[in-house]
Design a protein around this motif. Sequence first.
Motif, PDB file in Angstrom:
ATOM      1  N   ASP A 111      35.382  10.000  17.833  1.00 54.24           N
ATOM      2  CA  ASP A 111      36.269  10.937  18.551  1.00 54.24           C
ATOM      3  C   ASP A 111      37.455  10.180  19.239  1.00 54.24           C
ATOM      4  OD1 ASP A 111      34.397  12.912  18.174  1.00 54.24           O
ATOM      5  OD2 ASP A 111      33.526  13.019  20.061  1.00 54.24           O
ATOM      6  N   ARG A 112      37.304   9.151  19.882  1.00 48.29           N
ATOM      7  CA  ARG A 112      38.445   8.505  20.443  1.00 48.29           C
ATOM      8  C   ARG A 112      38.139   7.026  20.409  1.00 48.29           C
ATOM      9  NH1 ARG A 112      39.306  10.422  26.109  1.00 48.29           N
ATOM     10  NH2 ARG A 112      39.196   8.283  26.996  1.00 48.29           N
ATOM     11  N   LEU A 113      39.354   6.363  20.399  1.00 48.28           N
ATOM     12  CA  LEU A 113      39.334   4.764  20.570  1.00 48.28           C
ATOM     13  C   LEU A 113      40.435   4.476  21.363  1.00 48.28           C
ATOM     14  CD1 LEU A 113      37.671   2.430  19.205  1.00 48.28           C
ATOM     15  CD2 LEU A 113      39.726   2.294  17.575  1.00 48.28           C
ATOM     16  N   ASP A 114      39.843   3.774  22.599  1.00 51.05           N
ATOM     17  CA  ASP A 114      40.623   3.439  23.499  1.00 51.05           C
ATOM     18  C   ASP A 114      41.153   1.745  23.464  1.00 51.05           C
ATOM     19  OD1 ASP A 114      41.188   5.897  24.357  1.00 51.05           O
ATOM     20  OD2 ASP A 114      39.582   5.844  26.088  1.00 51.05           O
ATOM     21  N   VAL A 115      42.070   1.192  23.389  1.00 50.22           N
ATOM     22  CA  VAL A 115      42.344  -0.362  23.473  1.00 50.22           C
ATOM     23  C   VAL A 115      43.280  -0.547  24.647  1.00 50.22           C
ATOM     24  CG1 VAL A 115      42.948  -2.204  22.099  1.00 50.22           C
ATOM     25  CG2 VAL A 115      41.847  -0.188  20.997  1.00 50.22           C
ATOM     26  N   ALA A 116      42.568  -1.499  25.745  1.00 48.50           N
ATOM     27  CA  ALA A 116      43.500  -1.958  26.732  1.00 48.50           C
ATOM     28  C   ALA A 116      44.439  -3.096  26.103  1.00 48.50           C
ATOM     29  CB  ALA A 116      42.640  -2.644  27.701  1.00 48.50           C
ATOM     30  N   PRO A 117      45.469  -3.104  27.105  1.00 45.45           N
ATOM     31  CA  PRO A 117      46.712  -4.275  26.611  1.00 45.45           C
ATOM     32  C   PRO A 117      45.879  -5.509  26.415  1.00 45.45           C
ATOM     33  CG  PRO A 117      47.216  -2.595  28.608  1.00 45.45           C
ATOM     34  CD  PRO A 117      45.906  -2.341  28.147  1.00 45.45           C
ATOM     35  N   THR A 118      44.834  -5.786  27.117  1.00 47.81           N
ATOM     36  CA  THR A 118      44.091  -7.208  26.935  1.00 47.81           C
ATOM     37  C   THR A 118      43.298  -7.084  25.788  1.00 47.81           C
ATOM     38  OG1 THR A 118      42.209  -6.076  28.325  1.00 47.81           O
ATOM     39  CG2 THR A 118      43.963  -7.512  29.541  1.00 47.81           C
ATOM     40  N   GLY A 119      43.298  -5.967  24.933  1.00 54.17           N
ATOM     41  CA  GLY A 119      42.369  -5.887  23.632  1.00 54.17           C
ATOM     42  C   GLY A 119      40.896  -5.515  23.735  1.00 54.17           C
ATOM     43  N   GLU A 120      40.692  -4.944  24.974  1.00 54.77           N
ATOM     44  CA  GLU A 120      39.167  -4.474  25.224  1.00 54.77           C
ATOM     45  C   GLU A 120      39.122  -3.206  24.717  1.00 54.77           C
ATOM     46  OE1 GLU A 120      39.170  -4.961  29.504  1.00 54.77           O
ATOM     47  OE2 GLU A 120      37.247  -6.497  29.311  1.00 54.77           O
ATOM     48  N   ILE A 121      38.125  -2.807  23.944  1.00 58.12           N
ATOM     49  CA  ILE A 121      37.869  -1.816  23.262  1.00 58.12           C
ATOM     50  C   ILE A 121      37.112  -0.673  23.989  1.00 58.12           C
ATOM     51  CG2 ILE A 121      37.115  -0.518  20.905  1.00 58.12           C
ATOM     52  CD1 ILE A 121      37.783  -3.034  19.623  1.00 58.12           C
ATOM     53  N   ARG A 122      37.291   0.608  24.083  1.00 58.74           N
ATOM     54  CA  ARG A 122      36.426   1.531  24.617  1.00 58.74           C
ATOM     55  C   ARG A 122      36.192   2.605  23.451  1.00 58.74           C
ATOM     56  NH1 ARG A 122      37.359   4.668  30.114  1.00 58.74           N
ATOM     57  NH2 ARG A 122      39.203   5.532  28.935  1.00 58.74           N
ATOM     58  N   VAL A 123      35.091   2.935  23.131  1.00 59.28           N
ATOM     59  CA  VAL A 123      34.550   4.115  22.325  1.00 59.28           C
ATOM     60  C   VAL A 123      34.249   5.244  23.066  1.00 59.28           C
ATOM     61  CG1 VAL A 123      33.281   4.743  20.334  1.00 59.28           C
ATOM     62  CG2 VAL A 123      33.781   2.368  20.507  1.00 59.28           C
ATOM     63  N   VAL A 124      34.949   6.399  22.838  1.00 59.59           N
ATOM     64  CA  VAL A 124      34.564   7.394  23.564  1.00 59.59           C
ATOM     65  C   VAL A 124      33.938   8.636  22.646  1.00 59.59           C
ATOM     66  CG1 VAL A 124      35.579   9.323  25.172  1.00 59.59           C
ATOM     67  CG2 VAL A 124      36.261   6.947  25.366  1.00 59.59           C
ATOM     68  N   ASP A 125      33.111   9.354  22.996  1.00 57.02           N
ATOM     69  CA  ASP A 125      32.234  10.512  22.371  1.00 57.02           C
ATOM     70  C   ASP A 125      32.131  11.727  23.158  1.00 57.02           C
ATOM     71  OD1 ASP A 125      31.136  10.852  19.456  1.00 57.02           O
ATOM     72  OD2 ASP A 125      29.754  11.841  20.790  1.00 57.02           O
ATOM     73  N   TYR A 126      32.765  12.678  22.744  1.00 54.44           N
ATOM     74  CA  TYR A 126      32.488  14.084  23.527  1.00 54.44           C
ATOM     75  C   TYR A 126      31.237  14.841  23.037  1.00 54.44           C
ATOM     76  CZ  TYR A 126      37.538  13.146  23.697  1.00 54.44           C
ATOM     77  OH  TYR A 126      38.928  12.711  24.073  1.00 54.44           O
ATOM     78  N   LYS A 127      30.407  15.116  24.256  1.00 53.24           N
ATOM     79  CA  LYS A 127      29.270  15.876  23.779  1.00 53.24           C
ATOM     80  C   LYS A 127      29.447  17.315  24.566  1.00 53.24           C
ATOM     81  CE  LYS A 127      27.131  12.898  21.395  1.00 53.24           C
ATOM     82  NZ  LYS A 127      27.168  12.964  19.916  1.00 53.24           N
ATOM     83  N   THR A 128      29.418  18.341  23.785  1.00 51.06           N
ATOM     84  CA  THR A 128      29.742  19.856  24.383  1.00 51.06           C
ATOM     85  C   THR A 128      28.373  20.201  24.912  1.00 51.06           C
ATOM     86  OG1 THR A 128      29.413  20.645  21.997  1.00 51.06           O
ATOM     87  CG2 THR A 128      31.708  20.361  23.222  1.00 51.06           C
ATOM     88  N   GLY A 129      27.116  19.581  24.959  1.00 53.68           N
ATOM     89  CA  GLY A 129      26.067  20.085  25.498  1.00 53.68           C
ATOM     90  C   GLY A 129      25.930  19.452  27.041  1.00 53.68           C
ATOM     91  N   ALA A 130      24.629  19.319  27.581  1.00 53.41           N
ATOM     92  CA  ALA A 130      24.247  19.049  28.697  1.00 53.41           C
ATOM     93  C   ALA A 130      23.804  17.514  28.557  1.00 53.41           C
ATOM     94  CB  ALA A 130      23.413  19.754  29.557  1.00 53.41           C
ATOM     95  N   ALA A 131      23.939  16.734  29.629  1.00 49.30           N
ATOM     96  CA  ALA A 131      23.400  15.238  29.323  1.00 49.30           C
ATOM     97  C   ALA A 131      21.773  15.481  29.178  1.00 49.30           C
ATOM     98  CB  ALA A 131      23.681  14.687  31.035  1.00 49.30           C
ATOM     99  N   PRO A 132      21.537  14.712  28.012  1.00 50.70           N
ATOM    100  CA  PRO A 132      20.146  14.947  27.491  1.00 50.70           C
ATOM    101  C   PRO A 132      19.068  14.232  28.321  1.00 50.70           C
ATOM    102  CG  PRO A 132      21.182  13.317  26.300  1.00 50.70           C
ATOM    103  CD  PRO A 132      22.244  13.914  27.366  1.00 50.70           C
ATOM    104  N   ARG A 133      17.814  14.556  28.029  1.00 47.13           N
ATOM    105  CA  ARG A 133      16.670  13.840  28.334  1.00 47.13           C
ATOM    106  C   ARG A 133      16.408  12.569  27.446  1.00 47.13           C
ATOM    107  NH1 ARG A 133      13.629  16.959  31.876  1.00 47.13           N
ATOM    108  NH2 ARG A 133      14.115  19.378  31.785  1.00 47.13           N
TER     109      ARG A 133
END
Length: 308
Positions: free
Chosen positions: A169-191
Motif C-alpha cells: 500500500d505504501r512505502l516510506d523511506v527515511a532520509p537515513t534509509g530506514e524503511i517502513r511498510v504501511v498497509d491500510y485495513k478498512t476493517g476493525a483491528a482483528p482478534r
Amino acid sequence: MVSVLWPRVHGMAGTQTAIEPSPTDEPPRGRRPALSPSRAADFKQCPLLYRFRAVDRIPEAPSRAQLRGTLVHSVLEKLFALPQAERVPEKAKELLEPAWAELSEERPEWTELFPDEDQEEISSWLDSAAKLVDSYFGLEDPRRLDPEACEVHVETELGSGVLLRGYIDRLDVAPTGEIRVVDYKTGAAPREIGEAKAMFQMKFYAVVLWRLRGVVPRQLKLMYLTDGQALAYTPDEPELRRFERTLEAIWQAILRAGRTGDFRPSPSKLCGWCDHQSRCPSFGGTPPEYPGWPEPDAGDESPLDRAD
C-alpha cells in the motif's frame, strides 16, 4: 535472480532493478507462477480454497464492504499524489465520488451490488467510506509524510527459485534509509487469527524488500480504519530468514499439490465466510474436475485482495 519493483512515484535506489512506468503501464504478462501473500495465506488456511482461487479461478461475488475497502485504498493513493499541503480530510472526501466512478468504469460488474443504481444506497455507502477516510486522518497527518511509493508492485526470486510477488500500500523511506511498510485495513483491528494473517502478509513484504534492497524494514505498520487503531512491528533478520524458509515450504507444498491435484479442504471457523461451500467435500459438495496447474500465472492478487 529476478528483483523488480514497479513504483508509481519516485525512482527506487538500491540493488534491485527499478522501473518507473506511466500510469497505464502494467507488470509484464505471461509470467511463470509466483507466490503472493494472499494466495500463500489461502493455502495455509485451506489448500482447496487456494485451488478454487488460484487454479480454477472461480469468480467470487464481492461484498459492499470489500468494494468500500478498494475505494478507500484508491482515495488514499490519490491523496498522496496531491501536494502535501492539500492532503486534508475535505480534499480526501472530495476524491470519493470520482474514485468510485473510475472504479465502476474499470469493473462495471461491481456496480451490480447496487440494484437499479439506487442513488440513496450509493450515497449511504459513500458516506460509510467517508467515515473510514476520517478515521485515517485520526491516525496520522499525511501533510507531514513524503512516501517513496504508493500501491507499489514488488517481485523478487529467492535463491531457492521461489518467485514472490505482491503489492504494498505504501512505502516510506527515511532520509537515513530506514524503511517502513504501511498497509491500510478498512476493517476493525482483528482478534488472534486475523492478526496472525495480517502479520503474515506484512512479513511477506518484509522478506521481499529485504531481498530487493539488502535492508530489513525498520517497521511494519498496519492501520485499521474502522476503529482507528494501528499495529506496528519491528522484524529482525533471523526472523525473516525463518519466514523465508516458511514461504519456500509453502511453495513446495503447493507444487506437490499442483502435480497431483490433491488440494484437500481444511475445515475451520473461517468456512462460514467461504463462497465455495457448495463445491466443498466438507459440506457435501463436489469440486469441479481438476484443470491442471495453471499457466501462465497463479500468483496475482486482485484489488479486492489488497483491500482486505
